[in-house]
Design an enzyme around this catalytic site. Structure first.
Site, PDB file in Angstrom:
ATOM      1  CG  ASN A 106      -0.211  -0.187   2.508  1.00  0.00           C
ATOM      2  OD1 ASN A 106       0.351  -1.262   2.745  1.00  0.00           O
ATOM      3  ND2 ASN A 106      -0.174   0.825   3.349  1.00  0.00           N
ATOM      4  CB  CYS A 133      -0.353   5.892  12.981  1.00  0.00           C
ATOM      5  SG  CYS A 133      -0.422   7.274  14.105  1.00  0.00           S
ATOM      6  CG  HIS A 159     -12.176   2.369   2.182  1.00  0.00           C
ATOM      7  ND1 HIS A 159     -11.127   3.251   2.228  1.00  0.00           N
ATOM      8  CD2 HIS A 159     -11.897   1.401   3.080  1.00  0.00           C
ATOM      9  CE1 HIS A 159     -10.252   2.833   3.143  1.00  0.00           C
ATOM     10  NE2 HIS A 159     -10.695   1.713   3.665  1.00  0.00           N
TER      11      HIS A 159
HETATM   12  N1  PLP Z   1      -4.461  -3.627   4.239  1.00  0.00           N
HETATM   13  C1  PLP Z   1      -3.977  -2.741   3.358  1.00  0.00           C
HETATM   14  C2  PLP Z   1      -2.884  -3.155   2.409  1.00  0.00           C
HETATM   15  C3  PLP Z   1      -4.482  -1.445   3.316  1.00  0.00           C
HETATM   16  O1  PLP Z   1      -3.995  -0.571   2.435  1.00  0.00           O
HETATM   17  C4  PLP Z   1      -5.512  -1.091   4.236  1.00  0.00           C
HETATM   18  C5  PLP Z   1      -6.034   0.302   4.265  1.00  0.00           C
HETATM   19  O2  PLP Z   1      -5.296   1.240   4.119  1.00  0.00           O
HETATM   20  C6  PLP Z   1      -5.998  -2.062   5.126  1.00  0.00           C
HETATM   21  C7  PLP Z   1      -5.448  -3.308   5.090  1.00  0.00           C
HETATM   22  C8  PLP Z   1      -7.123  -1.746   6.081  1.00  0.00           C
HETATM   23  O3  PLP Z   1      -8.315  -1.649   5.342  1.00  0.00           O
HETATM   24  P1  PLP Z   1      -9.685  -1.097   5.965  1.00  0.00           P
HETATM   25  O4  PLP Z   1      -9.583   0.384   5.936  1.00  0.00           O
HETATM   26  O5  PLP Z   1     -10.741  -1.619   5.052  1.00  0.00           O
HETATM   27  O6  PLP Z   1      -9.821  -1.658   7.327  1.00  0.00           O
END
Ligand code: PLP
Length: 397
Positions: free
Chosen positions: A167, A335, A217
């Site tokens: 991410n 964070c 989202h």
């Molecule tokens: N995993 C990854 C790679 C993400 O980018 C995110 C959100 O930024 C999450 C998990 C958490 O997702 P959620 O906001 O749906 O809890």
């Protein structure tokens, strides 16, 4: 966007005029998806748990249809789709389930570049005496270090947690190979596909991962809806009390997620081509306008809408301040409280502090146009170059 409800008002001017390039943080709800959500809320308000009447029956069939759509995008089985409030909850359920179904403490291997939703859950389980964490190392492009991974598998592990794509820096992981190696050792794998879904090939039929998570989202669906896709998951066997009662399904969110997945299925490939072209254009423009700009991550295997750069000498917090109201980008490592902390991903990649402090994450999306890119390139480059000039003398550029 405004024609289905007078309650939907325009966003404030600064937000409307700024170019939005933070699609890894979240995506706007596609108006076509929003229309489905609103229609479901108004028309299909029945309780999908109570199929004793026609309203409940319709709601239940909308949930079933959404399962089909999510499954189709990933070539999974509809029965394996379990709706959650997003990826974080899906991750927590998957790890809790793994704890409950393995001998305790669960031996869990986590790549150093996982999202905090995985890392924090694994560490909490460790603090509670429910798990022991082993770390899978990465190289300077955030790629999995094969020998570290192989060593962990040899030493004995119960669950491996690896993301399909990162991410922050956008590096794409060879999940087929990772799962195959794990399965050879009889090990379950949790794949965090939150950023990858609809943007790269993921065929769960062939993958045989124990758990895969996704979030609405990140794919132009609503916030607060996601899914855990797992052939082995059963709510009733989750560690804790979460399986005791089935909450009333969020039918509008579920239907919207289903439709968001359908759009990704139909349009994802062409859109990825369009975005990677625009991303390359932005990269080329920035490289020309910003001396010493470095691209982070694996340029050979990178999410099509991701551009993660460092401009040593230009502290990212100050650059973001200069861009406020003009271009919305981020560091990618803030964070929950929004506080800036050095990125654990870039630390794991062992990048020098000068690159960590100046990193910027840019995420393109469905509404991004070529003129957005031209404008953003000029604004971002100017902000970086101005900050460097202001700070020059303090830092070697
Ligand atoms: N995993 C990854 C790679 C993400 O980018 C995110 C959100 O930024 C999450 C998990 C958490 O997702 P959620 O906001 O749906 O809890």
């Amino acid at each position: 966007m405004n024609n289905y409800s007078p309650l939907i008002t325009q966003a404030p001017v600064a937000q409307r005029t700024a170019v939005y390039l933070d699609h890894h943080a979240t995506t706007p709800v596609d108006p076509r998806v929003a229309e489905v959500a609103v229609r479901m809320m108004v028309e299909e308000f029945g309780n999908a748990n109570g199929v004793e009447n026609v309203h409940g029956e319709h709601a239940a069939s909308a949930v079933a249809e959404a399962k089909d759509k999510v499954a189709r995008l990933l070539q999974a089985e509809p029965d394996d789709v379990h709706f959650t409030s997003g990826s974080t909850e899906a991750i927590q359920l998957a790890i809790s389930h793994s704890i409950a179904t393995h001998r305790s403490p669960l031996k869990i291997a986590v790549s150093r570049v996982e999202h905090k939703a995985v890392i924090d859950t694994a560490l909490r389980a460790e603090r509670l005496g429910l798990a022991a964490v082993a770390w899978i190392e990465v190289d300077d492009k955030a790629r999995i270090d094969r020998s570290s991974y192989e060593r962990i598998l040899q030493n004995g592990i119960d669950l491996v947690c690896v993301m399909a794509a990162n991410n922050e820096v956008g590096t794409i992981y060879p999940v087929e190979e990772i799962v195959r190696n794990a399965r050879e050792h009889g090990v379950d794998v949790l794949i965090d596909a939150t950023q990858a879904v609809g943007r790269m090939q993921l065929n769960l039929d062939e993958l045989s991962a124990a758990y895969v998570v996704l979030s609405g989202h990140k794919i132009y669906g609503p916030k607060g809806i996601g899914a855990l896709i797992s052939p082995i998951f059963e709510r009733a066997s989750v560690f804790g009390l979460q399986g005791a009662h089935h909450p009333t399904p969020n039918v509008s969110g579920i239907a919207a997620l289903g439709y968001a997945c359908e759009l990704m299925h139909v349009e994802g490939e062409a859109e990825s081509r369009r975005l990677s072209h625009l991303r390359d254009l932005l990269q080329e423009r920035l490289a020309r306008l910003v001396p010493g700009l470095v691209v982070n991550g694996d340029e050979a295997a990178r999410l099509p809408h991701n551009l993660h750069v460092s401009a040593p000498g230009a502290l990212n917090e100050i650059v973001l301040g200069r861009l406020r109201g003009k271009v919305s980008i981020s560091t990618g490592s803030a964070c929950n409280t929004g506080a800036q902390e050095p990125s654990h991903v870039l630390r794991a990649m062992r990048l020098p502090d000068s690159r960590i402090e100046s990193c910027l994450r840019i995420g393109l999306g469905r509404t991004t146009t070529a003129s957005d890119i031209e404008l953003a390139a000029i604004q971002i480059a100017q902000a970086i170059n101005d900050v460097r000039t202001d700070l020059s003398g303090d830092i070697d550029v």
